[in-house]
Design a protein around this motif. Structure first.
Motif: not given
Length: 308
Positions: A300-304, A34-45, A210-213, A217-222
Motif C-alpha cells: 500500500r505504501l508503494v502505491k501511495i 544506515e540503521a536510521a533508514a531501516l528504522a524510518t517510521p511508516l505512516p498508516v492511511d 517521497y511525500f508523505p513518506l 519503502v524497504r523490504w528488509g534492506v532492499a
C-alpha cells in the motif's frame, strides 16, 4: 500453447497467467544501509469523513472529519485541487503557499463551521512551525501550528501538503479540517498518520521527494519497487532463462543465495515461470527457489508513493 494475462501489483495469487513489466533492477544486492533508514517510521492511511451542514447564516458548509481515536503523533494531509477550483483562485493559492503565507487551512477541534459556538481551539497550517522558534513573539494558535508546503507527485499532479504534530489528544481525538470552498467540492484530500512520533520537520523536507513518506519503502534492506509482487531466493544453483520466440534458453546459472525481484509470471504449456524483468524467467519450483510476498501495508505504501 502460450497463455498471457495481467496481474495487479497487489494480486499475489499464482493461479492466473501473467507478466508485468520490470521497473528498475531485478537482482537484489543488499548493501550496507544506515540503521536510521531501516528504522524510518511508516505512516498508516486515515479514513476521512466528509460532513456537511448549514451554518447560522443559512449557507452550506462542509468539512473533513478526522478521527484519531485519542492517538498522538504526526498528521499529514495531501490536498489536490479538483477541476471545480477556479483557475485564478488556484494560481493565487499556490502562490501564497509557496511563500508560506496563511491560506486559510485550519485543523479544528469541533465542527466549527456548522456549530461555531462549540469551537474550543484550532491549529493553523499557516507557516512552517519552525518560524515560531525563530520568532517567539509571533502569536500562536491555541494548541500549536503545523506546516504547509506544495509538491508534485510522480504523475505530475500538484498538491498542497499540510502536516502537524499533535502531542496530546483533544476532543477525544476527533478533528475537522477547515478550508475555503470545502463545500464546493474543490478539494480531494488524503490523510496519513505517524503514531507516537514527531516527524513534522522531516516530512516537510520530503514534500518533493517521497511525500508523505520519509524514505523509499524497504523490504528488509532492499527497496520494494513499484509493481513488484514478490522476491525469489535461490535454494540451489538454478538456470536463468531468457525467452526468445516463445521458447527459453539458459542465459546463465543463478547461484545459491542470490535474490531477485518478481514482477509477475508466465505460463507456457502448463508450466509456470517467475518473471524477473528484461525478458528473463526462473522456473516455478519450490526446490529450486523460495518465493516470498511483501506485507500488504508495504504494498500500500508503494502505491501511495507512486500513484497518489
Amino acid at each position: 500453447m502460450k497463455r498471457f494475462g495481467l496481474l495487479g501489483a497487489a494480486t499475489l495469487a499464482l493461479g492466473i497467467s501473467a507478466v508485468l513489466p520490470a521497473e528498475g533492477g531485478s537482482i537484489l544486492e543488499p548493501k550496507r544501509i544506515e540503521a536510521a533508514a531501516l528504522a524510518t517510521p511508516l505512516p498508516v492511511d486515515l479514513p476521512l469523513e466528509y460532513v456537511s451542514g448549514v451554518d447560522e447564516y443559512g449557507s452550506k458548509v462542509s468539512q473533513y472529519k478526522i478521527d484519531l481515536g485519542n492517538r498522538t503523533g504526526t498528521l499529514v494531509l495531501k490536498m489536490y485541487m479538483t477541476e471545480k477550483y477556479p483557475k485564478n483562485g488556484a494560481d493565487t493559492l499556490y502562490a501564497d503557499v509557496k511563500k508560506k503565507r496563511a491560506s486559510g487551512f485550519f485543523l479544528v477541534d469541533s465542527n466549527s463551521s456548522i456549530n461555531s459556538d462549540n469551537a474550543k481551539g484550532l491549529a493553523a497550517f499557516d507557516r512552517y512551525s519552525a518560524i515560531y522558534d525563530i520568532n517567539p513573539g509571533f502569536s500562536r494558535p491555541k494548541y500549536t501550528s503545523g506546516f504547509q508546503n506544495v509538491g508534485v507527485n510522480k504523475k505530475g499532479e500538484r498538491f498542497i501538503a499540510l502536516g502537524i504534530y499533535l502531542d496530546k489528544s483533544v476532543n477525544s481525538g476527533v478533528y475537522y479540517l477547515e478550508t475555503p470552498n470545502m463545500a464546493s467540492g474543490h478539494w480531494n484530500t488524503k490523510a496519513y498518520f505517524y503514531e507516537n512520533v514527531n516527524v513534522e520537520k522531516r516530512v516537510f523536507s520530503e514534500v518533493n521527494r517521497y511525500f508523505p513518506l520519509l524514505d523509499k519503502v524497504r523490504w528488509g534492506v532492499a527497496e520494494l519497487k513499484h509493481n513488484q509482487i514478490g522476491r525469489l531466493t535461490m535454494l540451489q544453483n538454478t538456470p536463468f532463462l531468457m525467452e526468445e520466440y516463445g521458447k527459453f534458453k539458459v542465459a546463465r546459472t543463478l547461484k545459491k543465495g542470490e535474490q531477485y525481484r518478481i514482477y509477475g509470471y508466465k505460463e507456457i504449456s502448463g508450466k509456470g515461470y517467475y518473471a524477473v524483468g528484461g525478458g528473463h524467467f526462473v522456473e516455478m519450483n519450490s526446490k529450486l527457489a523460495k518465493y516470498e510476498t511483501p506485507a500488504k501495508n508495504k504494498m500500500r505504501l508503494v502505491k501511495i508513493l507512486h500513484e497518489e
